[in-house]
Design a protein around this motif. Structure first.
Motif, mmCIF file in Angstrom:
data_model
loop_
_atom_site.group_PDB
_atom_site.id
_atom_site.type_symbol
_atom_site.label_atom_id
_atom_site.label_comp_id
_atom_site.label_asym_id
_atom_site.label_seq_id
_atom_site.Cartn_x
_atom_site.Cartn_y
_atom_site.Cartn_z
ATOM 1 N N GLU A 1 38.705 37.467 55.417
ATOM 2 C CA GLU A 1 39.098 36.322 55.695
ATOM 3 C C GLU A 1 39.068 35.907 57.055
ATOM 4 O OE1 GLU A 1 42.937 34.990 53.735
ATOM 5 O OE2 GLU A 1 43.506 34.467 55.555
ATOM 6 N N LYS A 2 37.999 35.019 57.533
ATOM 7 C CA LYS A 2 37.916 34.707 58.788
ATOM 8 C C LYS A 2 39.072 34.030 59.205
ATOM 9 C CE LYS A 2 34.587 32.991 61.941
ATOM 10 N NZ LYS A 2 33.120 32.285 62.046
ATOM 11 N N LEU A 3 39.768 34.523 60.384
ATOM 12 C CA LEU A 3 40.800 33.760 60.849
ATOM 13 C C LEU A 3 40.372 33.034 62.177
ATOM 14 C CD1 LEU A 3 43.840 34.112 59.832
ATOM 15 C CD2 LEU A 3 44.215 35.742 61.626
ATOM 16 N N THR A 4 39.729 33.513 63.028
ATOM 17 C CA THR A 4 38.856 32.817 64.258
ATOM 18 C C THR A 4 37.563 33.371 64.480
ATOM 19 O OG1 THR A 4 39.606 34.763 65.975
ATOM 20 C CG2 THR A 4 41.387 33.239 65.448
ATOM 21 N N ASP A 5 36.892 32.912 65.340
ATOM 22 C CA ASP A 5 35.377 33.624 65.719
ATOM 23 C C ASP A 5 35.590 34.871 66.014
ATOM 24 O OD1 ASP A 5 34.392 31.043 64.971
ATOM 25 O OD2 ASP A 5 34.325 30.279 67.224
ATOM 26 N N GLY B 1 35.097 50.375 50.857
ATOM 27 C CA GLY B 1 35.942 49.118 50.475
ATOM 28 C C GLY B 1 36.667 48.951 49.422
ATOM 29 N N LYS B 2 36.635 50.162 48.295
ATOM 30 C CA LYS B 2 37.242 50.470 47.198
ATOM 31 C C LYS B 2 38.692 50.757 47.399
ATOM 32 C CE LYS B 2 32.982 51.588 44.661
ATOM 33 N NZ LYS B 2 32.590 49.912 44.423
ATOM 34 N N ALA B 3 39.577 50.399 46.428
ATOM 35 C CA ALA B 3 41.020 50.855 46.715
ATOM 36 C C ALA B 3 41.763 50.628 45.411
ATOM 37 C CB ALA B 3 41.803 49.877 47.667
ATOM 38 N N PRO C 1 41.009 42.030 56.678
ATOM 39 C CA PRO C 1 40.572 42.561 55.518
ATOM 40 C C PRO C 1 41.772 42.187 54.333
ATOM 41 C CG PRO C 1 41.771 44.391 56.717
ATOM 42 C CD PRO C 1 41.604 42.732 57.571
ATOM 43 N N LYS C 2 41.222 41.889 53.345
ATOM 44 C CA LYS C 2 42.191 41.493 52.224
ATOM 45 C C LYS C 2 41.423 42.092 50.922
ATOM 46 C CE LYS C 2 44.765 38.345 54.356
ATOM 47 N NZ LYS C 2 45.326 37.111 54.245
ATOM 48 N N PHE C 3 42.146 42.274 49.966
ATOM 49 C CA PHE C 3 41.697 42.821 48.627
ATOM 50 C C PHE C 3 41.771 42.037 47.356
ATOM 51 C CE2 PHE C 3 41.951 46.343 51.447
ATOM 52 C CZ PHE C 3 41.261 47.195 51.231
ATOM 53 N N LYS C 4 40.821 42.165 46.446
ATOM 54 C CA LYS C 4 40.761 41.441 45.262
ATOM 55 C C LYS C 4 40.536 42.128 44.277
ATOM 56 C CE LYS C 4 35.591 40.198 45.897
ATOM 57 N NZ LYS C 4 34.833 39.116 46.294
ATOM 58 N N PRO C 5 40.855 41.728 43.003
ATOM 59 C CA PRO C 5 40.234 42.367 41.961
ATOM 60 C C PRO C 5 38.837 42.887 41.822
ATOM 61 C CG PRO C 5 41.760 40.557 41.204
ATOM 62 C CD PRO C 5 41.390 40.422 42.549
ATOM 63 N N ALA C 6 38.500 44.020 41.505
ATOM 64 C CA ALA C 6 37.368 44.670 41.474
ATOM 65 C C ALA C 6 36.571 43.921 40.473
ATOM 66 C CB ALA C 6 37.199 46.399 41.380
ATOM 67 N N GLY C 7 35.144 43.637 40.553
ATOM 68 C CA GLY C 7 34.388 43.014 39.853
ATOM 69 C C GLY C 7 34.365 41.425 39.677
ATOM 70 N N GLY D 1 34.511 45.971 63.007
ATOM 71 C CA GLY D 1 33.958 46.013 61.401
ATOM 72 C C GLY D 1 34.334 44.890 60.645
ATOM 73 N N THR D 2 35.354 44.567 60.694
ATOM 74 C CA THR D 2 35.916 43.356 59.775
ATOM 75 C C THR D 2 35.136 42.039 59.980
ATOM 76 O OG1 THR D 2 37.571 42.564 61.320
ATOM 77 C CG2 THR D 2 38.196 44.215 59.463
ATOM 78 N N LEU D 3 34.931 41.874 61.265
ATOM 79 C CA LEU D 3 33.906 40.688 61.779
ATOM 80 C C LEU D 3 32.680 40.771 61.090
ATOM 81 C CD1 LEU D 3 34.599 38.221 63.320
ATOM 82 C CD2 LEU D 3 33.512 39.365 65.317
ATOM 83 N N ALA D 4 32.117 42.013 61.089
ATOM 84 C CA ALA D 4 30.604 42.362 60.340
ATOM 85 C C ALA D 4 30.817 42.644 58.856
ATOM 86 C CB ALA D 4 30.266 43.657 60.967
ATOM 87 N N GLY D 5 32.035 42.366 58.305
ATOM 88 C CA GLY D 5 32.083 42.663 56.807
ATOM 89 C C GLY D 5 32.117 43.960 56.487
#
Ligand SMILES: [Zn+2]
Length: 139
Positions: free
Chosen positions: A121-125, A62-64, A130-136, A22-26
């Motif tokens: 955040e892609k670490l390897t192939d 993906g919301k938190a 999964p990381k989180f950023k401010p919404a919007g 899943g994380t690889l597929a976004g």
């Protein structure tokens, strides 16, 4: 945040493969109990609430919101300080340990209960984290 390849790379297991696919597929994939509807994380093949083995995988919103965090000022090798180590509460209920990215790593920028959205955040192939950023968008 990561400056070279010293960061340990997660090793998928049969129980966690759907999550890493899943994380690889976004996508952020969680599991839901087919018996009691409990949504849970981390992955496991049975419901932590009622022990039922009939569980399904679904893609979360993906919301938190920001539940708790510390700011690490002493970076291990390969990391750039300061950076946050956070627990977020997913919209679907489970909490997840992660980092908050794309904003200042300060108490002023990291407000408890702030709205967040997942980013990857892609670490390897084969592994994206999964990381989180401010919404919007970035601040
Ligand atoms: Zn259950």
């Amino acid at each position: 945040m990561v400056t070279d390849k010293y960061q340990p790379v997660p090793q998928p297991t049969p129980e966690t493969q759907h999550f890493w696919d899943g994380t690889l597929a976004g996508e952020l994939r969680l599991q839901r109990c087919s018996e009691c509807s409990h949504v849970y994380f981390p992955p496991r093949p049975f419901c932590p609430d009622c022990a039922a083995r009939k569980v399904e995988v679904f893609t979360a919103s993906g919301k938190a919101t920001l539940y708790s965090y510390v700011i690490n000022h002493r970076a291990p090798k390969g990391w750039e300080a300061p950076y946050s180590i956070a627990v977020v509460e997913l919209a679907e209920g489970p909490r997840m340990m992660t980092n908050i990215v794309d904003c200042d790593q300060t108490p002023e920028a990291l407000e408890l209960d702030m709205d967040l959205e997942v980013t990857f955040e892609k670490l390897t192939d084969s592994i994206s984290l999964p990381k989180f950023k401010p919404a919007g968008g970035s601040q």
